[in-house]
Every structure is written in structure tokens, then in C-alpha cells.
Design a protein around this motif. Structure first.
Motif, PDB file in Angstrom:
ATOM      1  N   ASP A   1      44.251  21.155  40.567  1.00  0.00           N
ATOM      2  CA  ASP A   1      45.198  21.401  39.488  1.00  0.00           C
ATOM      3  C   ASP A   1      45.364  22.900  39.268  1.00  0.00           C
ATOM      4  O   ASP A   1      46.476  23.409  39.069  1.00  0.00           O
ATOM      5  N   TYR A   2      44.270  23.633  39.321  1.00  0.00           N
ATOM      6  CA  TYR A   2      44.327  25.089  39.173  1.00  0.00           C
ATOM      7  C   TYR A   2      45.150  25.726  40.291  1.00  0.00           C
ATOM      8  O   TYR A   2      45.899  26.691  40.061  1.00  0.00           O
ATOM      9  N   LEU A   3      45.047  25.197  41.509  1.00  0.00           N
ATOM     10  CA  LEU A   3      45.800  25.749  42.634  1.00  0.00           C
ATOM     11  C   LEU A   3      47.309  25.578  42.456  1.00  0.00           C
ATOM     12  O   LEU A   3      48.092  26.211  43.172  1.00  0.00           O
ATOM     13  N   LEU A   4      47.715  24.740  41.518  1.00  0.00           N
ATOM     14  CA  LEU A   4      49.132  24.560  41.223  1.00  0.00           C
ATOM     15  C   LEU A   4      49.622  25.510  40.136  1.00  0.00           C
ATOM     16  O   LEU A   4      50.816  25.556  39.848  1.00  0.00           O
ATOM     17  N   THR A   5      48.722  26.261  39.521  1.00  0.00           N
ATOM     18  CA  THR A   5      49.138  27.190  38.471  1.00  0.00           C
ATOM     19  C   THR A   5      49.822  28.404  39.075  1.00  0.00           C
ATOM     20  O   THR A   5      49.507  28.815  40.204  1.00  0.00           O
ATOM     21  N   PRO A   6      50.759  29.003  38.341  1.00  0.00           N
ATOM     22  CA  PRO A   6      51.370  30.233  38.861  1.00  0.00           C
ATOM     23  C   PRO A   6      50.338  31.338  39.071  1.00  0.00           C
ATOM     24  O   PRO A   6      50.455  32.122  40.017  1.00  0.00           O
ATOM     25  N   LEU A   7      49.311  31.402  38.228  1.00  0.00           N
ATOM     26  CA  LEU A   7      48.287  32.437  38.369  1.00  0.00           C
ATOM     27  C   LEU A   7      47.619  32.374  39.736  1.00  0.00           C
ATOM     28  O   LEU A   7      47.418  33.403  40.388  1.00  0.00           O
TER      29      LEU A   7
END
Length: 451
Positions: A359-365
Motif C-alpha cells: 500500500d505504501y508503494l502506491l503512495t506518491p511519496l
């Protein structure tokens, strides 16, 4: 297309993070710069203290440190420990580890065919519906990325198995802006306009295209990219998917038409430097150099984003050379398809934190932190594109963001005997004089022989 791998520069390095990142460079301080720090807020609520996430992939120095830098904010927010192991023999090692029952928690697959094979052996764990929905909500051509990560397991049940992180674009035409300007040529925005421009160049006494299929033992692969791009511009994504799986035969009229359309460019003596007979023997690394001769021997060259490595020394992309999107047919209403490649992250051994890391890998950051280092393109529509390392990278990223369909290089998804065998040699036979139908018949015959 032939898969080009960078030579290994160092042995695999294992790095550990527990709220801090032991890497060559730390991530920027939270709240600084123009990064999308707000996308990290949801992870502050998670407590993964004492949880270790092991990750493996193909990236070695310096890219392994870029990935560790990406992971650091997640580790800081959740307390998780993340260990990354990069290997230049990842494709072989991940299968060995899975068969031995010792896979990492998450693996980055450089192409979906390997991930699909892992899923078919029940070596991958399906990803949550919430992560799947996030792909649909935040990625341009979101359904395409879902399709590319949807595979059948050992019992034949289809499920969603991963998220794409880092992409590449192949649907590009390279040209010299100065040569276009000097001759009054404008960048075409449709396939019809591209063909009209090619005809105008011929009328002006110019040669529109430089095309070379030579590549040693891999001679022929550049033509497969042409055919794949044309398939996406003449047929629906569903037909393209059927083709690469041989669910429609290689000699189906739709495929024959795509090969013949490639022939409109490659088998037209007036269109190609050296005439049609030179296409099969000119090395792909040498063919774009004619863009920069004085006077120019050709004006356009279709090739992926890596080709500037073979431009004459001192060529500056964005000044001496530039690119435009290999356009779609305006008359066919198939949107703006893009051919490319990408790396998919899948769960090979789940624990309580694996879904959260995806899920984090899908963040723009998570995208921005690598984008600014270069050689990273994102289909995430929420990223701050100002953080791309260069105008060239931003322009490539825009092609992804404007895509309505994305599909992976078809020959890489076919069995090796076809995608890296009869398809390559068949395209050489085609430019050497064989008909599209004859070539397609031969490739279909070779496919039936390996079933």
C-alpha cells in the motif's frame, strides 16, 4: 524485445532498517521539500515494531540504495524492520527460494511473466482488495495495471497479485528538433498524421525513417516492438492479450495486418535509410545515428527510452534530440495505448505488514523519492511531477499519465522459443522479402510445436 540487463556492479548487499535506514543517503526530513508527505499519515497509526519484512529484487548499486531510501519513511512511521537483498540472478534465485520454502516476504519481479509463473505454482499470495482499488483510483490506465497483475493460481482461480512500481516507456519516436524546425515539420498527433508527414518528407526529397533490426544473435527484436505497438493501435487490449497468450493464432488476420502495417514503414524503399534491404542488416545501435548526420539521412527513429545511450557522443536529449509519443490512429477510437515495461511487487511470504508495505508503494511519496534520482517513471496520477530528475524524465512520465491503456512488451510474455526465437527470425524474413502471411504461418507453426 530482448531484455537488456545492466552488468552487476557489486555483490548483493543486505541492509536493515528499524526506524532508520543504513544506506548511502538518507531520505529527506519529513515535512521538507515538495514531497507528498501527507500520503504517509495513514501509516502513523500502524505499529509494526518487532516485525521484519524481507524484500528481494533485481536492483544493485546504486539503485538498491534508492529503494532503501524509499522504504525509510515507512520504517520510521511504523517501526518495521525492512531488509532488502538485491541479486543479478534474481529470476533464478526467487524460484529456488520459493521451492525451498524460504522466499522473502516481498519480491520485485522485472516482468509479469515470472510473477504469473510463481502464482501458477501457488508461490504468490493475493493482494487485498483495498490495495487493488488504490491502483484503480490512482494509476493512469488503472485497469491495465490490474490486468497485468491478475494471474491464475494452481487450481486455475484468477486473482490480483501485485502492484507495479517503476515503469518504462517504449512507444516513442526520436527526432532532431532542429531538423524538424529547419524543414517546417511538426510533431504528428495521430498515426494518420505520422504517415502523412512521412509522405511529405519523401515528397521533399528526404528519407523519413531509420530502422535497424541487427542485434547479433538477437537480430529481429526491434521489429517485434513495432508490431506490438501497432497491435495496440489497431486492436483492443483484450485482443492483444489473446495474441500474446496464443488464444488467437499468430496467423490471425488481425496479427497479419499489424505485420503488414509495419511493412508500410520498413519495406518501403523511399521511407527507410538504405532502402528496405538495409533494415534487416543495420545494427539497431547504429541506425539512429543517421538522425544526426549532416545533412540528416533520416528524420525519425522509433525506439524505447534507452536508445540515447547509442546516440553520438555529446548529444543532449531535449536539445539535439527529442521524442514524441508513437501516436494512435485517430479513426480507430482506441485511446492512447502505451507499450512498455515495469517492475511488479508481489507477496511471496505474507506477514502482518506485507499488505501495508505494498500500500505504501502506491503512495506518491514512495514514487517521488526515487523519481528525483532519475530513471524512474510513474503511472501514479497523484505524484508531484516537478520532482522528476529532468525535463526528459517528466515528458516520459507524462506519456504514462496520458495513457488510456498500458501493455507489457508482448514478446517478453511469450514462450522463449517464440518471443525470443521465431518471432525475431520471422521479422527478419519479413523485411527480407517474405509475406506477412507466410511469416505469421511459420511463427504459428513453431508455437504449436512447443505445446
Amino acid at each position: 524485445m530482448k531484455t537488456w540487463k545492466k552488468a552487476a556492479l557489486t555483490a548483493a548487499i543486505v541492509s536493515t532498517m528499524t526506524g532508520t535506514l543504513f544506506a548511502a543517503e538518507m531520505a529527506p526530513t519529513r515535512g521538507s521539500g515538495a514531497y507528498s508527505w501527507d500520503s504517509l499519515n495513514k501509516f502513523d497509526k500502524l505499529d509494526y515494531s518487532g516485525v521484519t519484512i524481507t524484500v528481494s529484487g533485481p536492483w544493485l548499486a546504486p539503485e538498491d540504495d534508492y529503494l532503501r531510501r524509499v522504504f525509510q519513511p515507512f520504517a520510521d512511521a511504523t517501526g518495521a524492520t525492512i531488509k532488502y537483498n538485491g541479486s543479478d540472478s534474481f529470476e533464478q534465485q526467487i524460484l529456488i527460494d520459493a521451492q525451498a520454502g524460504t522466499p522473502p516476504n516481498i519480491a520485485f519481479f522485472p516482468q509479469p511473466g515470472l510473477a504469473a509463473d510463481m502464482a501458477a505454482r501457488d508461490y504468490l499470495t493475493p493482494v487485498s482488495n483495498s490495495v487493488k482499488q488504490r491502483v484503480l483510483d490512482t494509476y493512469a490506465a488503472g485497469q491495465s495495471w490490474i490486468d497485468l497483475a491478475t494471474y491464475s493460481n494452481k487450481s486455475g482461480k484468477k486473482d490480483f497479485y501485485g502492484v507495479f512500481y517503476r515503469a518504462d516507456v517504449k512507444s516513442l519516436v526520436w527526432y532532431s528538433p532542429d531538423n524538424f524546425a529547419d524543414n517546417g515539420y511538426e510533431v504528428p498527433e495521430s498515426m494518420e498524421a505520422l504517415l502523412a508527414l512521412s509522405d511529405k518528407m519523401v515528397k521533399d526529397g528526404k528519407t523519413p525513417w531509420c530502422i535497424g533490426l541487427g542485434s547479433g544473435a538477437a537480430t529481429g527484436w526491434p521489429a517485434t516492438d513495432w508490431v506490438e505497438d501497432i497491435m495496440l493501435r489497431t486492436q483492443t487490449p483484450a485482443v492483444y492479450d489473446q495474441w500474446v497468450k496464443n488464444e488467437i493464432p499468430f496467423n490471425d488476420p488481425k496479427v497479419v495486418n499489424a505485420i503488414e502495417t509495419f511493412g508500410l514503414f520498413a519495406k518501403n524503399d523511399k521511407y527507410v535509410t538504405g532502402g528496405a534491404e538495409a533494415v534487416g542488416t543495420t545494427d539497431f545501435r547504429d541506425s539512429p545515428k543517421d538522425l544526426f548526420s549532416v545533412p540528416a539521412k533520416c528524420f525519425m527513429h522509433r525506439q524505447a527510452s534507452f536508445i540515447p545511450a547509442f546516440f553520438p557522443e555529446g548529444t543532449v536529449v531535449g536539445e539535439d534530440a527529442d521524442f514524441f509519443y508513437f501516436p494512435a490512429y485517430e479513426s480507430k477510437d482506441l485511446g492512447k495505448p502505451v507499450l512498455g515495461a515495469g517492475t511488479i511487487a508481489g507477496i511471496t511470504k505474507s506477514n502482518k505488514a506485507t499488505d501495508a508495505l505494498l500500500d505504501y508503494l502506491l503512495t506518491p511519496l514512495a514514487h517521488e523519492l526515487w523519481m528525483e534520482k532519475g530513471n524512474f517513471l510513474s503511472a501514479n496520477t497523484t505524484v508531484n511531477t516537478d520532482l522528476y530528475a529532468s525535463e526528459t524524465q517528466r515528458a516520459l512520465g507524462d506519456i504514462l499519465l496520458n495513457a488510456t491503456t498500458f501493455r507489457f512488451d508482448g514478446s517478453d510474455l511469450m514462450p522463449g522459443a517464440i518471443g525470443a526465437g521465431s518471432f525475431w527470425t520471422g521479422m527478419v524474413d519479413f523485411v527480407s522479402g517474405d509475406s506477412a502471411q507466410s511469416v505469421a504461418n511459420d511463427i504459428e507453426k513453431s508455437w504449436s510445436e512447443i505445446k
